[in-house]
Write an enzyme that holds these catalytic residues in place. Structure first.
Site, mmCIF file in Angstrom:
data_model
loop_
_atom_site.group_PDB
_atom_site.id
_atom_site.type_symbol
_atom_site.label_atom_id
_atom_site.label_comp_id
_atom_site.label_asym_id
_atom_site.label_seq_id
_atom_site.Cartn_x
_atom_site.Cartn_y
_atom_site.Cartn_z
ATOM 1 C CG ASP A 140 -1.874 -1.170 1.238
ATOM 2 O OD1 ASP A 140 -2.018 -1.800 0.180
ATOM 3 O OD2 ASP A 140 -2.470 -1.439 2.296
ATOM 4 C CG ASP A 145 -1.167 2.948 4.002
ATOM 5 O OD1 ASP A 145 -0.192 2.205 3.771
ATOM 6 O OD2 ASP A 145 -2.205 2.554 4.577
ATOM 7 C CE1 TYR A 193 -25.759 -9.564 20.222
ATOM 8 C CE2 TYR A 193 -23.508 -10.223 20.728
ATOM 9 C CZ TYR A 193 -24.713 -10.456 20.093
ATOM 10 O OH TYR A 193 -24.875 -11.588 19.322
#
Length: 441
Positions: A81, A83, A335
């Site tokens: 990548d 980045d 949850y």
């Protein structure tokens, strides 16, 4: 794989690395090989296979069993990548090759990389298209030419590109491929400074001198190892400090600040499920990383068990973990619920928003560079962090003691020493040689 043409498949072998390698300079070869499999570098374990790539031969060179002429592949090309983490991976690979066989780095054009844009700007006229290969390059352009006529697209990784875009890069592989070259012993010094345990002070010195305007020129066909490490790899080091070392002004790391920004923007005074809030924050703050880490950060900001923090900015409406397991026993984000702690808006008055400097990412305004709390949260909740060249650790203190000292400071009175304090802790905290010692009652 999708980017390769049928003809190129006869000449390019592809091997996928899952995650990052260890720092080979900090690990002896046997230990590195032992741990490599768990870190995704399975190629160490396929030496006996007949269908292997150059990495296997590197290890065999280390053992002295073959010579360079016997390689099945003549070069290695990194496809990471674009980045900061991609730069880190490329640096770790260079370090890996250097530690197993230093002579390989001296072979002209043996190591190379395929560069891809990290950001692209598309003009509203549908014709103009600009590619940027580093953040500093893009930020310089945006400061001078950026406006609402441009649509900005951030490419998180290689998987962000379409088949057409991938083929575009491989069709122009001789333009997109950049070669690493060894020029002199300064390259050796640069590798040692970047990865050696004993060179921490030198690493810090380089980072302190670094200027964002010194970014790498991606139009050059080749780059020496020194320039790569001190003009591209160093961007990861700088980013690691910004990510991991909290600001003294608001006591927040960037990910925490993004969550706070999202909560304030949504006016989160009624509870919302954590996973839904994470999606909102990622969208409105241009968060570019795994959202699961953002969820972990949010749950840490809401924890209220003894030893976590003195003022939790978010409420823990559900099972956010316990002190026994350090919060690791929390329920799934789908949850549990959260909302802003009512005190948060008193700590960060809305009227101060006009004083803040808001950042710009992907062409949109996001969270501020830092917030301005009315008391130093860096002391209230404490901070800890470790990054390239630096680390920090500040314990929690009693908000009442902090406020009293602020008043003394404003009145030019003598400040009083403070002892670390944790809400709900019933033991005693005494000063020791190395810091503070806590005893449970």
């Amino acid at each position: 794989m999708a980017a390769l043409s049928d003809a190129q498949r006869d000449y390019f072998g592809v091997f996928a690395l899952n995650g990052k390698l260890l720092n080979a300079m900090k690990t002896n070869p046997k230990e590195f090989i032992k741990k490599a499999k768990t870190r995704g570098a399975q190629f160490i374990y396929t030496i006996e296979s007949q269908h292997v790539i150059i990495c296997i031969y590197v290890y065999m060179i280390y053992l002295g069993s073959i010579k360079f002429q016997h390689f099945r592949y003549g070069r290695v090309m990194f496809m990471a990548d674009q980045d900061y983490d991609g730069s880190h991976i490329k640096g770790l690979l260079i370090n890996f090759f250097y530690m197993l066989s230093p002579s390989l780095l001296r072979i002209p054009y043996f190591l190379s990389e395929l560069i891809t844009p990290i950001i692209r700007a598309f003009h509203c006229n549908g014709i103009q298209k600009l590619s940027f290969y580093s953040y500093p390059e893009y930020e310089k352009w945006w400061k001078n030419w950026g406006n609402s006529d441009w649509r900005i697209k951030y490419y998180k990784g290689l998987g962000s590109f379409t088949h057409e875009e991938g083929k575009e890069f491989f069709q122009n592989v001789e333009i997109q491929r950049k070669y690493f070259v060894w020029r002199n012993d300064e390259d050796l010094d640069a590798i040692n400074i970047a990865f050696s345990k004993s060179k921490t002070r030198e690493r810090r010195g380089l980072m302190l001198k670094f200027k964002s305007s010194d970014y790498r020129d991606y139009t050059d066909l080749s780059i020496c190892y020194k320039d790569f490490l001190q003009k591209e790899f160093i961007l990861y080091s700088m980013a690691s400090v910004r990510r991991c070392i909290p600001s003294l002004i608001d006591g927040q790391k960037p990910s925490q600040r993004k969550i706070l920004y999202g909560a304030f923007k949504r006016e989160l005074f009624t509870e919302i499920r954590v996973d839904k809030l994470i999606g909102y924050v990622a969208e409105h703050s241009a968060y570019h990383h795994d959202e699961s880490s953002l969820a972990t950060t949010l749950m840490r900001m809401a924890r209220d068990y003894v030893g976590s923090m003195n003022i939790n900015l978010l409420m823990a409406n559900g099972q956010f973990g316990t002190h026994i397991q350090g919060g690791k026993d929390h329920a799934s984000p789908r949850y549990i619920y959260t909302e802003l702690n009512p005190i948060s808006r008193f700590l960060f008055p809305e009227i101060d928003n006009k004083l803040l400097k808001y950042l710009n990412e992907d062409g949109i305004s996001v969270e501020p560079e830092w917030y301005l709390p009315i008391i130093p949260l860096v002391l209230v909740n404490g901070v800890s962090g470790i990054a390239t060249g630096w680390n920090c650790s500040i314990p929690c203190y009693n908000p009442k003691d902090i406020i009293a000292n602020i008043k003394r400071f404003l009145n030019d009175d003598k400040l009083q020493p403070m002892v670390p304090w944790y809400k709900g802790f019933k033991g005693t905290i005494d000063k020791s040689i190395g810091g503070f010692l806590a005893e449970w009652r």
